[in-house]
Design an enzyme around this catalytic site. Structure first.
Site, PDB file in Angstrom:
ATOM      1  N   ASP A 220      -4.664  -8.558 -34.975  1.00 36.30           N
ATOM      2  CA  ASP A 220      -4.179  -7.177 -35.011  1.00 36.30           C
ATOM      3  C   ASP A 220      -5.036  -6.317 -34.106  1.00 36.30           C
ATOM      4  O   ASP A 220      -6.146  -6.693 -33.722  1.00 36.30           O
ATOM      5  CB  ASP A 220      -4.258  -6.628 -36.443  1.00 36.30           C
ATOM      6  CG  ASP A 220      -5.683  -6.618 -36.965  1.00 36.30           C
ATOM      7  OD1 ASP A 220      -6.342  -5.566 -36.898  1.00 36.30           O
ATOM      8  OD2 ASP A 220      -6.167  -7.676 -37.436  1.00 36.30           O
ATOM      9  N   ASP A 222      -7.249  -3.068 -34.123  1.00 37.60           N
ATOM     10  CA  ASP A 222      -7.939  -2.371 -35.192  1.00 37.60           C
ATOM     11  C   ASP A 222      -7.463  -0.921 -35.306  1.00 37.60           C
ATOM     12  O   ASP A 222      -6.851  -0.375 -34.385  1.00 37.60           O
ATOM     13  CB  ASP A 222      -9.451  -2.431 -34.951  1.00 37.60           C
ATOM     14  CG  ASP A 222     -10.232  -2.484 -36.245  1.00 37.60           C
ATOM     15  OD1 ASP A 222      -9.854  -3.266 -37.124  1.00 37.60           O
ATOM     16  OD2 ASP A 222     -11.225  -1.751 -36.371  1.00 37.60           O
TER      17      ASP A 222
END
Length: 281
Positions: A220, A222
């Site tokens: 992902d 952040d």
């Protein structure tokens, strides 16, 4: 004097110079797997160690969070885990982990082989040398094994998964994810990726004179890098699962290629020092 307690295993125990510490998705990674129940001066590891073979080479596997993922990042028995790996013969540790990205050019699915680490954890046992006796200091200027890092980068590239060579992994306490302000601060410092388990693993490996190489899979962007609601636990698990096949393939190639004789500085981390206890041989 601290000594390794008795370890019990099923028949056919394998001494494994290479260790993989990672998630439960690697339980079927080994051929002819044998369970080795190791007691350590620091308690039980997350699970009994599995030893077996990959590409004909002896390998040990240990899931850092436990088979059922019951240990949160701040509760993982890091000292017992690393001690148990050394006790079954491990000298080179490959450490896959899921991380968030602090750079937009490192999107989900990217592979990063960091060369530096920043520790932002608290309250975790960081050393084996907290007993009375001679003071021991280890060098940690370069936390990761240079041979392991080169081997991973080359193997990944040849398999169509170009790895980002170098970068800084910042390790946060968890189990929560970062706030946007924390993420922005980490990115502004020039750090590349953020995780929750890389420390104290790397430090403890150095104190045991082990090679340790982090293999970071970005799941992902952040919180301070992306917009929207921020990452969820389920999203991290889903993206890591999607990368698991490629990761296993790369690890298989790395294990084939790692040198039998270590020619890196890692094994000399304790040279010339008097230890307050005996290391497992």
């Amino acid at each position: 004097m601290i000594r390794l307690l008795d370890s019990n295993s099923t028949s056919g125990e394998v001494r494994a110079p290479i260790g993989v510490i990672g998630g439960s998705g690697f339980y079927d990674f080994l051929d002819d797997a044998t369970t080795v129940d190791v007691d350590t001066p620091f308690g039980k590891p997350s699970e009994p160690v599995l030893t077996g073979f990959v590409a004909g080479r002896p390998v040990a596997f240990l899931p850092r969070h436990g088979r059922d993922h019951r240990f949160a990042p701040h509760l993982v028995p890091y000292r017992a885990n690393m001690w148990a790996l050394r006790a079954v013969g491990v000298r080179q540790v490959l450490a896959p982990c899921a991380v968030g990205s602090l750079r937009r050019d490192l999107g989900p699915g990217s592979l990063v082989v960091p060369d530096q680490v920043v520790d932002r954890t608290s309250g975790r046992a960081q050393t084996y040398f907290d007993v009375a006796g001679p003071v021991v200091h280890v060098s940690f200027a370069d936390p990761y094994c240079p041979v392991g890092r080169r081997t991973i980068v080359k193997a990944a590239s040849e398999r169509g998964w170009p790895a980002t060579e170098g970068g800084t992994l910042v390790v946060v306490q968890g189990p929560r994810f970062s706030s946007r302000a924390e993420s922005i601060h980490h990115a502004a410092a020039g750090w590349s990726i953020v995780g929750m388990t890389g420390q104290p693993e790397a430090t403890l490996a150095r104190e045991l004179a082990l090679c340790y190489t982090s293999i970071a899979v970005v799941t992902d962007l952040d919180a301070g890098v992306e917009t929207g609601e921020g990452v969820t636990h389920q999203e991290v698990l889903e993206v890591f699962a999607q990368s698991l096949g490629r990761l296993r393939d790369v690890l298989h190639a790395v294990i084939e290629r790692l040198p039998t004789d270590r020619a890196c500085p890692c094994g000399h981390a304790l040279d010339g020092q008097r230890l307050p206890f005996e290391l497992p041989s």
